[in-house]
Design a protein around this motif. Sequence first.
Motif, PDB file in Angstrom:
ATOM      1  N   ARG A   1      43.190 124.918  88.369  1.00  0.00           N
ATOM      2  CA  ARG A   1      43.326 123.514  87.935  1.00  0.00           C
ATOM      3  C   ARG A   1      42.576 123.274  86.633  1.00  0.00           C
ATOM      4  O   ARG A   1      43.073 122.583  85.738  1.00  0.00           O
ATOM      5  CB  ARG A   1      42.816 122.569  89.035  1.00  0.00           C
ATOM      6  CG  ARG A   1      43.763 122.433  90.215  1.00  0.00           C
ATOM      7  CD  ARG A   1      43.431 121.199  91.033  1.00  0.00           C
ATOM      8  NE  ARG A   1      42.083 121.240  91.584  1.00  0.00           N
ATOM      9  CZ  ARG A   1      41.770 121.790  92.745  1.00  0.00           C
ATOM     10  NH1 ARG A   1      42.721 122.356  93.486  1.00  0.00           N
ATOM     11  NH2 ARG A   1      40.531 121.770  93.195  1.00  0.00           N
ATOM     12  N   VAL A   2      41.380 123.830  86.530  1.00  0.00           N
ATOM     13  CA  VAL A   2      40.588 123.647  85.309  1.00  0.00           C
ATOM     14  C   VAL A   2      41.280 124.300  84.124  1.00  0.00           C
ATOM     15  O   VAL A   2      41.400 123.709  83.036  1.00  0.00           O
ATOM     16  CB  VAL A   2      39.169 124.223  85.494  1.00  0.00           C
ATOM     17  CG1 VAL A   2      38.410 124.194  84.167  1.00  0.00           C
ATOM     18  CG2 VAL A   2      38.403 123.439  86.552  1.00  0.00           C
TER      19      VAL A   2
ATOM     20  N   GLU B   1      45.783 108.876  77.035  1.00  0.00           N
ATOM     21  CA  GLU B   1      44.395 109.301  76.800  1.00  0.00           C
ATOM     22  C   GLU B   1      44.119 109.461  75.307  1.00  0.00           C
ATOM     23  O   GLU B   1      43.051 109.075  74.808  1.00  0.00           O
ATOM     24  CB  GLU B   1      44.146 110.629  77.519  1.00  0.00           C
ATOM     25  CG  GLU B   1      42.780 111.247  77.254  1.00  0.00           C
ATOM     26  CD  GLU B   1      42.662 112.655  77.809  1.00  0.00           C
ATOM     27  OE1 GLU B   1      41.864 113.442  77.257  1.00  0.00           O
ATOM     28  OE2 GLU B   1      43.377 112.977  78.779  1.00  0.00           O
TER      29      GLU B   1
ATOM     30  N   GLU C   1      55.077 116.942  85.672  1.00  0.00           N
ATOM     31  CA  GLU C   1      54.746 117.320  84.301  1.00  0.00           C
ATOM     32  C   GLU C   1      54.985 116.155  83.348  1.00  0.00           C
ATOM     33  O   GLU C   1      54.199 115.916  82.425  1.00  0.00           O
ATOM     34  CB  GLU C   1      55.570 118.536  83.880  1.00  0.00           C
ATOM     35  CG  GLU C   1      55.072 119.207  82.620  1.00  0.00           C
ATOM     36  CD  GLU C   1      53.635 119.654  82.722  1.00  0.00           C
ATOM     37  OE1 GLU C   1      52.905 119.513  81.720  1.00  0.00           O
ATOM     38  OE2 GLU C   1      53.208 120.119  83.804  1.00  0.00           O
TER      39      GLU C   1
ATOM     40  N   ARG D   1      50.265 110.672  80.724  1.00  0.00           N
ATOM     41  CA  ARG D   1      48.821 110.381  80.838  1.00  0.00           C
ATOM     42  C   ARG D   1      48.069 110.907  79.621  1.00  0.00           C
ATOM     43  O   ARG D   1      47.164 110.248  79.090  1.00  0.00           O
ATOM     44  CB  ARG D   1      48.258 111.031  82.104  1.00  0.00           C
ATOM     45  CG  ARG D   1      48.636 110.365  83.406  1.00  0.00           C
ATOM     46  CD  ARG D   1      47.816 110.957  84.545  1.00  0.00           C
ATOM     47  NE  ARG D   1      48.312 110.575  85.832  1.00  0.00           N
ATOM     48  CZ  ARG D   1      48.082 109.409  86.425  1.00  0.00           C
ATOM     49  NH1 ARG D   1      47.362 108.496  85.793  1.00  0.00           N
ATOM     50  NH2 ARG D   1      48.576 109.149  87.628  1.00  0.00           N
ATOM     51  N   LEU D   2      48.438 112.110  79.184  1.00  0.00           N
ATOM     52  CA  LEU D   2      47.785 112.697  78.020  1.00  0.00           C
ATOM     53  C   LEU D   2      48.011 111.839  76.790  1.00  0.00           C
ATOM     54  O   LEU D   2      47.095 111.604  75.990  1.00  0.00           O
ATOM     55  CB  LEU D   2      48.330 114.113  77.795  1.00  0.00           C
ATOM     56  CG  LEU D   2      47.786 114.874  76.579  1.00  0.00           C
ATOM     57  CD1 LEU D   2      46.269 115.057  76.692  1.00  0.00           C
ATOM     58  CD2 LEU D   2      48.472 116.225  76.445  1.00  0.00           C
TER      59      LEU D   2
ATOM     60  N   ARG E   1      52.108 113.836  83.754  1.00  0.00           N
ATOM     61  CA  ARG E   1      50.888 114.410  83.161  1.00  0.00           C
ATOM     62  C   ARG E   1      50.905 114.269  81.644  1.00  0.00           C
ATOM     63  O   ARG E   1      49.892 113.915  81.014  1.00  0.00           O
ATOM     64  CB  ARG E   1      50.756 115.878  83.554  1.00  0.00           C
ATOM     65  CG  ARG E   1      49.364 116.468  83.311  1.00  0.00           C
ATOM     66  CD  ARG E   1      49.330 117.944  83.652  1.00  0.00           C
ATOM     67  NE  ARG E   1      50.082 118.715  82.688  1.00  0.00           N
ATOM     68  CZ  ARG E   1      49.605 119.063  81.492  1.00  0.00           C
ATOM     69  NH1 ARG E   1      48.392 118.688  81.127  1.00  0.00           N
ATOM     70  NH2 ARG E   1      50.332 119.771  80.662  1.00  0.00           N
TER      71      ARG E   1
ATOM     72  N   ARG F   1      35.878 124.663  78.769  1.00  0.00           N
ATOM     73  CA  ARG F   1      36.644 124.650  77.528  1.00  0.00           C
ATOM     74  C   ARG F   1      35.990 125.551  76.489  1.00  0.00           C
ATOM     75  O   ARG F   1      36.665 126.313  75.788  1.00  0.00           O
ATOM     76  CB  ARG F   1      36.768 123.236  76.990  1.00  0.00           C
ATOM     77  CG  ARG F   1      37.644 123.120  75.748  1.00  0.00           C
ATOM     78  CD  ARG F   1      37.651 121.699  75.203  1.00  0.00           C
ATOM     79  NE  ARG F   1      38.028 120.745  76.238  1.00  0.00           N
ATOM     80  CZ  ARG F   1      37.885 119.431  76.135  1.00  0.00           C
ATOM     81  NH1 ARG F   1      37.327 118.918  75.044  1.00  0.00           N
ATOM     82  NH2 ARG F   1      38.252 118.629  77.100  1.00  0.00           N
TER      83      ARG F   1
ATOM     84  N   ARG G   1      44.417 122.050  75.131  1.00  0.00           N
ATOM     85  CA  ARG G   1      43.400 121.772  74.110  1.00  0.00           C
ATOM     86  C   ARG G   1      42.991 123.042  73.380  1.00  0.00           C
ATOM     87  O   ARG G   1      42.810 123.041  72.160  1.00  0.00           O
ATOM     88  CB  ARG G   1      42.190 121.098  74.763  1.00  0.00           C
ATOM     89  CG  ARG G   1      42.492 119.703  75.284  1.00  0.00           C
ATOM     90  CD  ARG G   1      41.354 119.158  76.152  1.00  0.00           C
ATOM     91  NE  ARG G   1      41.558 117.752  76.462  1.00  0.00           N
ATOM     92  CZ  ARG G   1      42.334 117.303  77.448  1.00  0.00           C
ATOM     93  NH1 ARG G   1      42.970 118.169  78.214  1.00  0.00           N
ATOM     94  NH2 ARG G   1      42.473 116.016  77.658  1.00  0.00           N
TER      95      ARG G   1
ATOM     96  N   ARG H   1      44.448 124.919  83.762  1.00  0.00           N
ATOM     97  CA  ARG H   1      45.661 124.163  83.423  1.00  0.00           C
ATOM     98  C   ARG H   1      45.317 122.928  82.593  1.00  0.00           C
ATOM     99  O   ARG H   1      46.015 122.592  81.637  1.00  0.00           O
ATOM    100  CB  ARG H   1      46.393 123.754  84.690  1.00  0.00           C
ATOM    101  CG  ARG H   1      47.697 123.005  84.421  1.00  0.00           C
ATOM    102  CD  ARG H   1      48.442 122.750  85.714  1.00  0.00           C
ATOM    103  NE  ARG H   1      49.656 121.992  85.482  1.00  0.00           N
ATOM    104  CZ  ARG H   1      50.793 122.513  85.049  1.00  0.00           C
ATOM    105  NH1 ARG H   1      50.869 123.799  84.801  1.00  0.00           N
ATOM    106  NH2 ARG H   1      51.861 121.751  84.873  1.00  0.00           N
ATOM    107  N   ALA H   2      44.224 122.258  82.951  1.00  0.00           N
ATOM    108  CA  ALA H   2      43.835 121.056  82.219  1.00  0.00           C
ATOM    109  C   ALA H   2      43.352 121.374  80.807  1.00  0.00           C
ATOM    110  O   ALA H   2      43.588 120.606  79.866  1.00  0.00           O
ATOM    111  CB  ALA H   2      42.745 120.315  82.990  1.00  0.00           C
ATOM    112  N   GLU H   3      42.655 122.500  80.641  1.00  0.00           N
ATOM    113  CA  GLU H   3      42.048 122.811  79.351  1.00  0.00           C
ATOM    114  C   GLU H   3      42.963 123.600  78.422  1.00  0.00           C
ATOM    115  O   GLU H   3      42.773 123.595  77.209  1.00  0.00           O
ATOM    116  CB  GLU H   3      40.755 123.620  79.577  1.00  0.00           C
ATOM    117  CG  GLU H   3      39.673 122.875  80.331  1.00  0.00           C
ATOM    118  CD  GLU H   3      39.185 121.638  79.586  1.00  0.00           C
ATOM    119  OE1 GLU H   3      39.475 121.495  78.379  1.00  0.00           O
ATOM    120  OE2 GLU H   3      38.512 120.801  80.202  1.00  0.00           O
TER     121      GLU H   3
END
Length: 413
Positions: free
Chosen positions: A15-16, A224, A214, A220-221, A217, A63, A23, A18-20
Motif C-alpha cells: 500500500r505504501v 490534493e 483507480e 482524489r490526487l 484515486r 518516499r 511521486r 502504491r501511494a508513493e
Amino acid sequence: MLTGDAATAADVAARVVRAERPRILATLIRVTGSVDLAEDATQDAVVRALESWPRDGVPDNPRGWLLVVARRRAVDVIRREARRAGKEAEAVALLDPAPDSPEAVRDDLLRLIFTCCHPALSLDAQVALALRTLGGLTTAEVARALVVPEATMTKRLTRAKQKIARARIPYRVPAAEDLPDRLSGVAATVYLIFNEGYAAGAGDDLIRVGLADEGIRLARLLVELMPDEPTGLGLLALLLLQDSRRAARIGDDGRPLLLSEQDRTRWDRAAIAAGVDLVGRGLRRTPGHPDRYVVQAAIAACHALAPSYDQTPWDAVISWYDVLLTVHDTPVVRLNRAAAVAERDGPAAGLALVDAIVGLNGYPWFHATRAELLYRLGRSDEAATAYQAALALDLNGPQAARLRDRLATLIGV
C-alpha cells in the motif's frame, strides 16, 4: 506461503509503495528527462522495497528510501552510457541531489498528470498512460482493464512515449490562461477511467472495481494537488456519489438494478456525505459560471439524498440539467434530462423530448430509454423494436441480459 504477520507486513508495504510510486516517478522524469529511464528506475526501487520492507519494516521515510534507490538505479544506467552520451555530469548530480520539498513533489506530480493527458495524445493513449504511470498498473494490468491484447497495449504505450519525445511535449504545468481547457481534458480522462469501471463497455462484468477505484484515486490526487479548482472538486464529488451505490447496483441474478429498484440502505453513506460536502465547496467556488462536473455532482446529490425513489426531487434534478445544458450541451445530457422529465411529467412528455434528440443512433441507452417509455405508453411493438436496436449495439453482459429480459416480457417468450 506467507505467515499472517508477514502477509500483513507485505500488504502494508504494498500500500505504501502504491501511494508513493507516482511521486517517485514524477520526480525522476523531471530529473532524468526520460519517461522510460524513470519507469525502469522506479520499478527497480519498487521491487527492492517489496522484497525488503516486509522483512525489515517500512522505513520512517518511505518516499525518501524509494527515491534514493531509484536515483541510484538511474545513475547506474546513465554511467553505463556516459562515455558515449557525455552525461557524466548528470550522473554526478543524481548521486548527490538536493532534498525535494513538498512543493517540488507536488509540482512534479502536476507535470506528470498534464503530460499524460496532453491533448496531442489520443484519448486512448491518455487513459493508458495515466493508468500505467499515475496508477502504477503494469502493462498487462492496463491491457486487461481496457480489454485489449497485451501486445496491443505495449505498442500503444510505446507510441505514446515516442510521441511525447518526438513532439517535445513539455513536462510542465500549463500556463494560467491554458489551465481551464487542459484541466478539463485531465478530468475527462479520469472520468473515462472511472466510467469504464462503473459500467464496463464490454465483457461479462457490470462493474470493474479496479478501474472504478483507480478513477476515484486519481480524482482524489487531483483535489490534493489543486484543492481550489472546482473541476477537481466536482469530479471527485461526482465519482463518490455515483460509486456510493456500488453495493446495491446488482441483483441476486447478476442483472443491473435501476435506481428505482435499489435498496438504499446499502448505499455508502460516508461516500455520500463526502460527495455532498465537495459539491458545496465546488458551488461556492463557481457562483458566476457553473462547472460541468460540479453541476453533474449536484444532480447525483439530489438522487443520493432522496429517502426513496418516489421522493426524488425531480424539479431540482431538471433545474440542474437546465444549468448543465448551459455549459455542456450534449445529446447524452439531453437524453438524461428527458428521462427525468418523463418521471415528473409522464412518459409521453419524456418521449417527445427523446425523439427530438439527434445524434444518438449508435448509443444503446437512447434506444433503451425510448423502449422503456414506449412500453409505459402501451406501445409494445414499438418498444420491442427499440429494445432490439439497443441490443444490436455494444453492451456488457449484464446490461444486455437485462434488456433481453425486458424484450422477452414484451414478446411473450
